[in-house]
Design a protein around this motif. Structure first.
Motif, short mmCIF file in Angstrom:
data_model
loop_
_atom_site.label_atom_id
_atom_site.label_comp_id
_atom_site.label_asym_id
_atom_site.label_seq_id
_atom_site.Cartn_x
_atom_site.Cartn_y
_atom_site.Cartn_z
N MET A 77 28.33 0.31 -17.59
CA MET A 77 29.63 -0.26 -17.28
C MET A 77 29.89 -0.08 -15.79
SD MET A 77 33.40 0.74 -18.79
CE MET A 77 33.29 -0.22 -20.27
N HIS A 78 30.33 -1.12 -15.15
CA HIS A 78 30.67 -1.06 -13.73
C HIS A 78 32.06 -0.46 -13.55
CE1 HIS A 78 27.16 -3.35 -12.61
NE2 HIS A 78 27.43 -4.20 -13.58
N LEU A 79 32.32 0.06 -12.37
CA LEU A 79 33.62 0.69 -12.11
C LEU A 79 34.78 -0.27 -12.31
CD1 LEU A 79 32.88 2.93 -9.01
CD2 LEU A 79 33.30 3.64 -11.36
N LYS A 80 34.63 -1.51 -11.87
CA LYS A 80 35.70 -2.51 -12.05
C LYS A 80 36.02 -2.69 -13.52
CE LYS A 80 37.15 -4.98 -8.41
NZ LYS A 80 38.50 -5.30 -8.10
N GLN A 81 35.00 -2.71 -14.36
CA GLN A 81 35.23 -2.86 -15.80
C GLN A 81 35.96 -1.66 -16.36
OE1 GLN A 81 31.10 -3.43 -16.83
NE2 GLN A 81 31.46 -5.59 -17.34
N LEU A 82 35.60 -0.47 -15.90
CA LEU A 82 36.25 0.75 -16.37
C LEU A 82 37.73 0.74 -16.02
CD1 LEU A 82 36.28 3.73 -17.42
CD2 LEU A 82 35.78 4.39 -15.07
N VAL A 83 38.05 0.47 -14.76
CA VAL A 83 39.45 0.58 -14.35
C VAL A 83 40.32 -0.55 -14.87
CG1 VAL A 83 38.86 1.92 -12.30
CG2 VAL A 83 39.11 -0.56 -12.11
N ASN A 84 39.71 -1.66 -15.25
CA ASN A 84 40.50 -2.78 -15.76
C ASN A 84 40.56 -2.83 -17.28
OD1 ASN A 84 41.35 -3.80 -13.25
ND2 ASN A 84 39.32 -4.69 -12.93
N LEU A 86 43.08 8.06 -8.63
CA LEU A 86 43.49 6.90 -7.83
C LEU A 86 42.41 5.83 -7.78
CD1 LEU A 86 45.10 8.83 -4.84
CD2 LEU A 86 46.26 7.84 -6.82
N LEU A 87 41.40 5.97 -8.62
CA LEU A 87 40.25 5.06 -8.60
C LEU A 87 40.66 3.60 -8.80
CD1 LEU A 87 37.16 4.92 -8.42
CD2 LEU A 87 37.09 5.22 -10.89
N ARG A 88 41.55 3.35 -9.74
CA ARG A 88 41.97 1.97 -10.03
C ARG A 88 42.59 1.33 -8.79
NH1 ARG A 88 45.84 0.99 -14.94
NH2 ARG A 88 43.91 0.67 -16.07
N GLU A 89 43.51 2.04 -8.17
CA GLU A 89 44.18 1.50 -6.98
C GLU A 89 43.19 1.27 -5.84
OE1 GLU A 89 45.31 4.15 -8.71
OE2 GLU A 89 47.07 3.26 -9.64
N THR A 90 42.27 2.21 -5.69
CA THR A 90 41.28 2.09 -4.62
C THR A 90 40.39 0.88 -4.83
OG1 THR A 90 41.25 4.50 -4.37
CG2 THR A 90 39.38 3.29 -3.46
N LEU A 91 39.91 0.68 -6.05
CA LEU A 91 39.01 -0.44 -6.31
C LEU A 91 39.72 -1.79 -6.27
CD1 LEU A 91 36.75 0.95 -9.16
CD2 LEU A 91 36.10 0.45 -6.82
N ASN A 92 40.90 -1.84 -6.85
CA ASN A 92 41.60 -3.12 -6.92
C ASN A 92 42.22 -3.54 -5.58
OD1 ASN A 92 40.92 -3.62 -9.56
ND2 ASN A 92 42.73 -2.63 -10.38
N LYS A 144 42.14 -1.05 -20.16
CA LYS A 144 43.22 -0.08 -20.30
C LYS A 144 42.84 1.10 -21.19
CE LYS A 144 48.06 0.51 -21.51
NZ LYS A 144 48.08 1.79 -20.88
N GLU A 145 42.24 0.84 -22.32
CA GLU A 145 41.88 1.92 -23.25
C GLU A 145 40.87 2.89 -22.62
OE1 GLU A 145 39.77 2.53 -27.58
OE2 GLU A 145 40.84 0.66 -27.19
N CYS A 146 39.84 2.34 -22.01
CA CYS A 146 38.82 3.18 -21.37
C CYS A 146 39.42 3.96 -20.21
CB CYS A 146 37.66 2.34 -20.87
SG CYS A 146 36.56 1.78 -22.16
N TYR A 147 40.23 3.30 -19.41
CA TYR A 147 40.80 3.97 -18.25
C TYR A 147 41.78 5.06 -18.66
CZ TYR A 147 42.30 4.62 -13.45
OH TYR A 147 42.57 5.17 -12.23
N ASP A 148 42.55 4.81 -19.71
CA ASP A 148 43.47 5.84 -20.21
C ASP A 148 42.69 7.07 -20.69
OD1 ASP A 148 45.67 4.31 -19.59
OD2 ASP A 148 45.99 3.61 -21.65
N GLN A 149 41.58 6.85 -21.36
CA GLN A 149 40.74 7.97 -21.80
C GLN A 149 40.14 8.70 -20.60
OE1 GLN A 149 37.82 6.45 -24.52
NE2 GLN A 149 39.33 5.96 -26.09
N PHE A 150 39.74 7.95 -19.60
CA PHE A 150 39.22 8.55 -18.37
C PHE A 150 40.27 9.42 -17.70
CE2 PHE A 150 38.75 8.07 -13.71
CZ PHE A 150 37.53 8.72 -13.53
N LEU A 151 41.50 8.92 -17.60
CA LEU A 151 42.58 9.69 -16.98
C LEU A 151 42.90 10.94 -17.80
CD1 LEU A 151 45.05 6.91 -15.79
CD2 LEU A 151 43.45 8.27 -14.40
N GLN A 152 42.85 10.83 -19.12
CA GLN A 152 43.11 12.00 -19.96
C GLN A 152 42.03 13.06 -19.75
OE1 GLN A 152 45.82 12.75 -21.89
NE2 GLN A 152 44.81 14.73 -21.92
N HIS A 153 40.80 12.61 -19.63
CA HIS A 153 39.70 13.55 -19.37
C HIS A 153 39.89 14.23 -18.02
CE1 HIS A 153 35.73 15.28 -19.58
NE2 HIS A 153 35.42 14.73 -18.42
N ILE A 154 40.27 13.48 -17.01
CA ILE A 154 40.52 14.05 -15.69
C ILE A 154 41.66 15.07 -15.77
CG2 ILE A 154 41.32 13.56 -13.33
CD1 ILE A 154 38.45 12.64 -13.85
#
Length: 64
Positions: free
Chosen positions: A1-8, A55-61, A10-20
């Motif tokens: 999975m590419h970073l853009k796909q991860l941050v866009n 802040l990965l989503r904001e940085t990439l987008n 929602k379910e995956c990114y929410d899980q990522f943020l919870q892990h962080i």
């Protein structure tokens, strides 16, 4: 999975943020119980990096 796909995805990114958040929590607990200043500094550095990852989503987008 590419970073853009991860941050866009929602379910995956929410899980990522919870892990962080979980990792930050663990680092904070380690820092609270540390007896050595070097350990405290390392934990602070790790927390700083983890917060930047949140802040990965904001940085990439905004970077394209």
């Amino acid at each position: 999975m590419h970073l853009k796909q991860l941050v866009n995805d929602k379910e995956c990114y929410d899980q990522f943020l919870q892990h962080i958040d979980d990792l930050i929590y663990m680092r904070q607990r380690t820092m609270e119980s540390a007896n050595d200043s070097v350990i405290v500094y390392r934990q602070q550095g790790a927390i700083d990096v983890l917060r930047k990852l949140k802040l990965l989503r904001e940085t990439l987008n905004n970077g394209t």
